[in-house]
Design a protein around this motif. Structure first.
Motif: not given
Length: 205
Positions: A75-76, A116-117, A190-192, A199-203
């Motif tokens: 996955p990407a 979306y990937l 995301l693992s599969q 990814l690094s995201v702000r939460v």
């Protein structure tokens, strides 16, 4: 010298020949999106797995065989999102406002994320490469993915092809917990099928 000119197509189903050139994988022509003297964009069929042999057929001749291995899933997440002057953003959306996740539009508790990937492999029911996934058809990837945010699992409600889009475009819908890890650079992983992307995201709360 893969073809004499640049040709792109939006034709659906995708053609298996452009500019008098074609790409052969395991003896079968595969769908093409773009050809040029130095580059070809094509879609691997969903049943292409393990050891694969590829060659290019052009008016000038046939290439040597190129052998490579296709993983069952890799996955990407697309980095094609745009928000104002920002480009190259991961295509991760908050369902609450249908906008890309950015530092100014951070992930929040109980959010639903839409991602979306590509590269998630076969689905059930299956859809052929190079065609549009029917609008009314919901599919499921045959290898369920795992999505975590700051180490905590997210509830995935859908992981399959995007109805109404070219097969090969996948969508994940997932729900964030009520108490996610907060921070300016929280890993969304995301693992599969033995592969993973981060990814690094702000939460925020």
């Amino acid at each position: 010298q893969m073809t004499a000119t640049n040709i792109a197509t939006s034709q659906i189903p995708l053609p298996t020949a452009l500019g008098q050139s074609c790409l052969i994988v395991n003896g079968t022509p595969i769908p093409l999106l773009f050809v040029s003297p130095g580059q070809i964009n094509a879609q691997l069929p969903f049943n292409a797995g393990g050891n694969v042999t590829m060659s290019i057929h052009t008016p000038g001749g046939v290439s040597n065989n190129y052998n490579f291995t296709v993983q069952s899933a890799a996955p990407a997440i697309f980095l094609s999102g745009t928000a104002g002057p920002q480009t190259g953003l991961a295509t991760v959306f908050r369902a609450a406002n249908s906008q890309l996740v950015t530092p100014t539009n951070p992930i929040r508790s109980n959010d639903t994320l839409i991602i979306y990937l590509t590269g998630m492999g076969p689905t059930s029911p299956g859809v052929a490469a190079g065609v549009e996934t029917p609008l009314g058809l919901l599919t499921s990837v045959t290898q369920p993915p795992l999505l975590t945010l700051g180490g905590g699992g997210l509830n995935i409600t859908y992981a399959g092809l995007v109805p109404g889009s070219l097969s090969g475009l996948y969508q994940i819908n997932a729900t964030v917990s009520s108490a996610p890890t907060q921070g300016d650079s929280v890993p969304l992983v995301l693992s599969q099928g033995g592969s993973a992307t981060t990814l690094s995201v702000r939460v925020v709360k």
